[in-house]
Design an enzyme around this catalytic site. Structure first.
Site, mmCIF file in Angstrom:
data_model
loop_
_atom_site.group_PDB
_atom_site.id
_atom_site.type_symbol
_atom_site.label_atom_id
_atom_site.label_comp_id
_atom_site.label_asym_id
_atom_site.label_seq_id
_atom_site.Cartn_x
_atom_site.Cartn_y
_atom_site.Cartn_z
ATOM 1 N N GLU A 64 -53.185 20.060 -23.902
ATOM 2 C CA GLU A 64 -51.848 20.191 -23.465
ATOM 3 C C GLU A 64 -51.535 18.723 -23.222
ATOM 4 O O GLU A 64 -51.929 17.954 -22.383
ATOM 5 C CB GLU A 64 -51.721 20.976 -22.459
ATOM 6 C CG GLU A 64 -49.995 21.107 -22.029
ATOM 7 C CD GLU A 64 -49.894 22.020 -20.872
ATOM 8 O OE1 GLU A 64 -50.432 22.823 -20.595
ATOM 9 O OE2 GLU A 64 -48.832 21.632 -20.150
ATOM 10 N N ARG A 82 -53.538 25.983 -6.921
ATOM 11 C CA ARG A 82 -54.003 24.561 -6.356
ATOM 12 C C ARG A 82 -54.817 24.764 -5.146
ATOM 13 O O ARG A 82 -54.891 25.613 -4.395
ATOM 14 C CB ARG A 82 -52.795 23.651 -5.998
ATOM 15 C CG ARG A 82 -51.904 23.237 -7.091
ATOM 16 C CD ARG A 82 -50.756 22.419 -6.569
ATOM 17 N NE ARG A 82 -51.190 21.272 -6.229
ATOM 18 C CZ ARG A 82 -50.889 20.086 -7.086
ATOM 19 N NH1 ARG A 82 -50.080 20.205 -8.073
ATOM 20 N NH2 ARG A 82 -51.474 18.930 -6.949
ATOM 21 N N ASN A 116 -44.247 28.669 -16.389
ATOM 22 C CA ASN A 116 -44.730 28.306 -15.183
ATOM 23 C C ASN A 116 -44.058 28.744 -14.156
ATOM 24 O O ASN A 116 -42.735 28.221 -13.793
ATOM 25 C CB ASN A 116 -45.005 26.805 -15.060
ATOM 26 C CG ASN A 116 -45.950 26.534 -14.041
ATOM 27 O OD1 ASN A 116 -45.618 27.021 -12.906
ATOM 28 N ND2 ASN A 116 -46.667 25.745 -14.067
ATOM 29 N N THR A 136 -46.381 16.876 -7.755
ATOM 30 C CA THR A 136 -46.708 17.787 -8.736
ATOM 31 C C THR A 136 -47.864 17.101 -9.699
ATOM 32 O O THR A 136 -48.140 15.817 -9.189
ATOM 33 C CB THR A 136 -45.671 18.119 -9.795
ATOM 34 O OG1 THR A 136 -45.854 18.918 -10.916
ATOM 35 C CG2 THR A 136 -44.969 16.764 -10.379
ATOM 36 N N THR A 137 -48.348 17.680 -10.758
ATOM 37 C CA THR A 137 -49.540 16.767 -11.482
ATOM 38 C C THR A 137 -48.814 15.707 -12.174
ATOM 39 O O THR A 137 -48.137 15.702 -13.023
ATOM 40 C CB THR A 137 -49.928 18.063 -12.718
ATOM 41 O OG1 THR A 137 -49.968 19.421 -12.087
ATOM 42 C CG2 THR A 137 -51.358 17.627 -13.064
ATOM 43 N N GLY A 168 -41.744 24.827 -16.335
ATOM 44 C CA GLY A 168 -41.706 25.630 -15.118
ATOM 45 C C GLY A 168 -40.514 25.114 -14.131
ATOM 46 O O GLY A 168 -39.592 26.067 -14.312
ATOM 47 N N HIS A 218 -42.900 27.549 -8.937
ATOM 48 C CA HIS A 218 -42.058 27.377 -7.920
ATOM 49 C C HIS A 218 -41.322 28.527 -7.278
ATOM 50 O O HIS A 218 -40.384 28.478 -6.478
ATOM 51 C CB HIS A 218 -40.883 26.347 -8.481
ATOM 52 C CG HIS A 218 -41.736 25.166 -8.875
ATOM 53 N ND1 HIS A 218 -42.385 24.420 -7.820
ATOM 54 C CD2 HIS A 218 -41.954 24.324 -9.785
ATOM 55 C CE1 HIS A 218 -42.926 23.224 -8.121
ATOM 56 N NE2 HIS A 218 -42.781 23.214 -9.241
ATOM 57 N N HIS A 249 -44.859 19.280 -19.089
ATOM 58 C CA HIS A 249 -44.359 18.401 -17.832
ATOM 59 C C HIS A 249 -43.189 17.818 -17.683
ATOM 60 O O HIS A 249 -43.142 17.038 -18.778
ATOM 61 C CB HIS A 249 -45.591 17.629 -17.559
ATOM 62 C CG HIS A 249 -45.680 17.355 -15.890
ATOM 63 N ND1 HIS A 249 -44.797 16.813 -15.306
ATOM 64 C CD2 HIS A 249 -46.443 17.973 -15.151
ATOM 65 C CE1 HIS A 249 -44.934 16.804 -14.155
ATOM 66 N NE2 HIS A 249 -45.944 17.499 -13.704
ATOM 67 N N GLY A 250 -42.264 18.244 -17.162
ATOM 68 C CA GLY A 250 -40.987 17.585 -16.929
ATOM 69 C C GLY A 250 -40.061 17.861 -18.106
ATOM 70 O O GLY A 250 -38.922 17.354 -18.069
ATOM 71 N N GLU A 288 -53.668 27.362 -14.844
ATOM 72 C CA GLU A 288 -53.963 25.920 -14.855
ATOM 73 C C GLU A 288 -54.913 25.627 -13.347
ATOM 74 O O GLU A 288 -54.410 26.318 -12.283
ATOM 75 C CB GLU A 288 -52.537 25.239 -14.238
ATOM 76 C CG GLU A 288 -51.906 25.271 -15.232
ATOM 77 C CD GLU A 288 -50.439 24.507 -15.213
ATOM 78 O OE1 GLU A 288 -50.440 23.585 -14.045
ATOM 79 O OE2 GLU A 288 -49.616 24.574 -16.139
ATOM 80 N N HIS A 290 -48.387 26.858 -3.025
ATOM 81 C CA HIS A 290 -47.552 27.734 -3.849
ATOM 82 C C HIS A 290 -48.240 28.982 -3.883
ATOM 83 O O HIS A 290 -48.315 30.020 -3.604
ATOM 84 C CB HIS A 290 -46.513 27.386 -4.880
ATOM 85 C CG HIS A 290 -47.287 26.106 -5.742
ATOM 86 N ND1 HIS A 290 -48.268 26.632 -6.394
ATOM 87 C CD2 HIS A 290 -46.830 24.869 -6.405
ATOM 88 C CE1 HIS A 290 -48.667 25.457 -7.304
ATOM 89 N NE2 HIS A 290 -47.646 24.625 -7.134
HETATM 90 N N1 PXP Z 1 -47.953 21.576 -17.768
HETATM 91 C C1 PXP Z 1 -48.868 21.394 -16.739
HETATM 92 C C2 PXP Z 1 -50.524 21.283 -17.072
HETATM 93 C C3 PXP Z 1 -48.481 21.162 -15.225
HETATM 94 O O1 PXP Z 1 -49.459 21.077 -14.286
HETATM 95 C C4 PXP Z 1 -47.179 21.667 -15.037
HETATM 96 C C5 PXP Z 1 -46.651 21.582 -13.571
HETATM 97 O O2 PXP Z 1 -47.336 22.530 -12.905
HETATM 98 C C6 PXP Z 1 -46.408 21.873 -16.244
HETATM 99 C C7 PXP Z 1 -47.023 22.041 -17.381
HETATM 100 C C8 PXP Z 1 -44.988 22.417 -16.008
HETATM 101 O O3 PXP Z 1 -44.133 21.201 -15.470
HETATM 102 P P1 PXP Z 1 -42.592 21.347 -15.130
HETATM 103 O O4 PXP Z 1 -42.780 22.229 -13.806
HETATM 104 O O5 PXP Z 1 -42.476 20.065 -14.975
HETATM 105 O O6 PXP Z 1 -42.096 22.089 -16.048
#
Ligand code: PXP
Length: 271
Positions: free
Chosen positions: A173, A67, A29, A122-123, A235, A32, A213-214, A92, A72
């Protein structure tokens, strides 16, 4: 191929190479990279550069989140990436008619439907699929009619996963945020168990299973060791490391850790 692996392959929808079944794909992703650019409203760094370097480093997919507030990624980035990405492009987006129109125009390979709130950093959570069944059924059908693979970002909750199947999605996901941010070993174990059950439920209902995510370099192995998860979307941690070591290396490092963990998990499962 062992019976277990053959069975796993079949669950994933037909013949596949052993390597493809076993090793998780990495979606990078690049939001950023655009965050750094937008901080100064500058012309650089360009997400297209980051995407090319990520692909050189082994990314299997480039992911971006357009978004509603365009904080961004901008519309132009999406259309440029559509022209330049050599692997797969995953958009996304919120389940809105504005985004649907943009997806039809840009034709990403995949759309991941995500919840969106303006105030969030963030999400923050998965989409409430069960509470928005009719809207999502329509969105999924429209996207699929344009030959776009559709995934839905959900919490690792069995009801939400099953409802994704009912609304016609191709994939889920699983939101790994709660596991990644767990404050104790016990909480982490509980969240990991939820992810395992949700992943097994997804595969049982013939949904492809992805996660994100995370995730960072220290916890990616825990997620990659869940054999049902085919793809990781990462990301922030990759872009943060890229600032220090470059995008290509940051992606290479992440992929190597994920794949090593998956190999270990497969060997452990065969014992
Ligand atoms: N998956 C989804 C659906 C997300 O919304 C995000 C954040 O944009 C990510 C993955 C990636 O998350 P991270 O930036 O924490 O790795």
């Amino acid at each position: 191929m062992s019976d277990a692996m053959r069975c796993h392959s079949a669950q994933l929808g037909g013949p596949m190479s052993l390597t493809k079944v076993l090793l998780p794909r990495l979606g990078v992703n690049i939001d950023h990279v655009a965050t750094v650019r937008q901080a100064r409203r500058a012309a650089y760094p360009k997400p297209t550069w980051a995407a090319q370097l990520a692909e050189l480093g082994g990314a299997d997919q480039i992911t971006l989140h357009l978004r509603e507030d365009r904080r961004h990624i901008q519309d132009e980035d999406l259309f440029l990436l559509r022209k330049t990405v050599q692997t797969r492009l995953n958009l996304e987006m919120a389940a809105t008619d504005e985004m649907l129109r943009i997806a039809f125009e840009a034709k990403p390979d995949m759309v991941t439907l995500v919840p969106e709130r303006r105030q969030e950093l963030t999400t923050e959570g998965g989409l409430d699929v069960a509470g928005n069944k009719d809207l999502l059924k329509r969105m999924v059908a429209e996207l699929k009619s344009a030959d776009i693979h559709v995934s839905i970002f959900v919490d690792p909750d069995l009801d939400q996963v099953q409802t994704c199947h009912r609304v016609g999605a191709d994939a889920v996901e699983l939101h790994t945020g709660r596991f990644c941010e767990a404050k104790s070993v016990r909480e982490a174990q509980e969240e990991h168990t939820r992810l395992v059950h949700a992943a097994k439920t997804a595969v049982k209902t013939k949904l492809r299973c992805y996660a994100g995510h995370g995730i960072h370099y220290d916890n990616v192995g825990d997620i990659a060791s869940i054999l049902e998860i085919e793809e990781l979307n990462i990301g922030h941690s990759i872009v943060a490391r890229a600032v220090m070591v470059g995008m290509e290396q940051a992606v290479r490092d992440m992929k190597a850790i994920a794949q090593a963990a998956r190999r270990d998990a497969v060997l452990f499962a065969k014992r």
